[in-house]
Design a protein around this motif. Structure first.
Motif, mmCIF file in Angstrom:
data_model
loop_
_atom_site.group_PDB
_atom_site.id
_atom_site.type_symbol
_atom_site.label_atom_id
_atom_site.label_comp_id
_atom_site.label_asym_id
_atom_site.label_seq_id
_atom_site.Cartn_x
_atom_site.Cartn_y
_atom_site.Cartn_z
ATOM 1 N N ARG A 22 38.852 44.898 27.766
ATOM 2 C CA ARG A 22 39.055 43.693 28.571
ATOM 3 C C ARG A 22 38.322 43.829 29.897
ATOM 4 O O ARG A 22 38.202 44.937 30.429
ATOM 5 N N PRO A 23 37.884 42.743 30.486
ATOM 6 C CA PRO A 23 37.185 42.811 31.779
ATOM 7 C C PRO A 23 38.053 43.350 32.914
ATOM 8 O O PRO A 23 37.543 43.844 33.903
ATOM 9 N N GLU A 24 39.362 43.285 32.770
ATOM 10 C CA GLU A 24 40.245 43.766 33.828
ATOM 11 C C GLU A 24 40.183 45.280 33.997
ATOM 12 O O GLU A 24 40.574 45.802 35.041
ATOM 13 N N VAL A 25 39.726 46.015 32.985
ATOM 14 C CA VAL A 25 39.693 47.470 33.086
ATOM 15 C C VAL A 25 38.356 47.998 33.611
ATOM 16 O O VAL A 25 38.217 49.203 33.812
ATOM 17 N N TYR A 26 37.387 47.141 33.848
ATOM 18 C CA TYR A 26 36.097 47.608 34.373
ATOM 19 C C TYR A 26 36.232 48.310 35.720
ATOM 20 O O TYR A 26 35.598 49.337 35.935
ATOM 21 N N PRO A 27 37.043 47.799 36.657
ATOM 22 C CA PRO A 27 37.219 48.556 37.912
ATOM 23 C C PRO A 27 37.834 49.935 37.688
ATOM 24 O O PRO A 27 37.497 50.894 38.382
#
Length: 90
Positions: free
Chosen positions: A10-15
């Motif tokens: 998911r894009p939320e885990v990129y950071p």
């Protein structure tokens, strides 16, 4: 089966990936720095047979690295302008 191979991420885990990558990078940098420049670490057999060396100049150069010299005259605050703003007497 087209599309991205990271479909499950998911894009939320990129950071989180970025933070973990930075932490692993810092650990690797410190490991390399200690292995190659620390005067107390000897990787080759010829250097290990030398025993305890009284090489204070090499130890001083290791301790006084570029980052330490850079921050030596800086104030020990993260955001000095914000601290000054909120500590003024009004």
């Amino acid at each position: 089966m087209g599309g991205s191979s990271f479909k499950w991420v998911r894009p939320e885990v990129y950071p989180l990936f970025g933070a973990l990558g930075a932490a692993v990078g810092i650990c690797a940098m410190q490991l390399v720095r200690n292995a190659w420049t620390n005067p107390e670490v000897r990787l080759t057999k010829a250097n290990r047979t030398a025993g305890v060396l009284e090489n204070f100049d090499e130890g001083y150069r290791y301790k006084e690295n570029a980052l330490r010299r850079f921050v030596r005259d800086k104030p020990p605050q993260i955001m000095p302008s914000v601290n000054e703003f909120f500590s003024r007497d009004n």
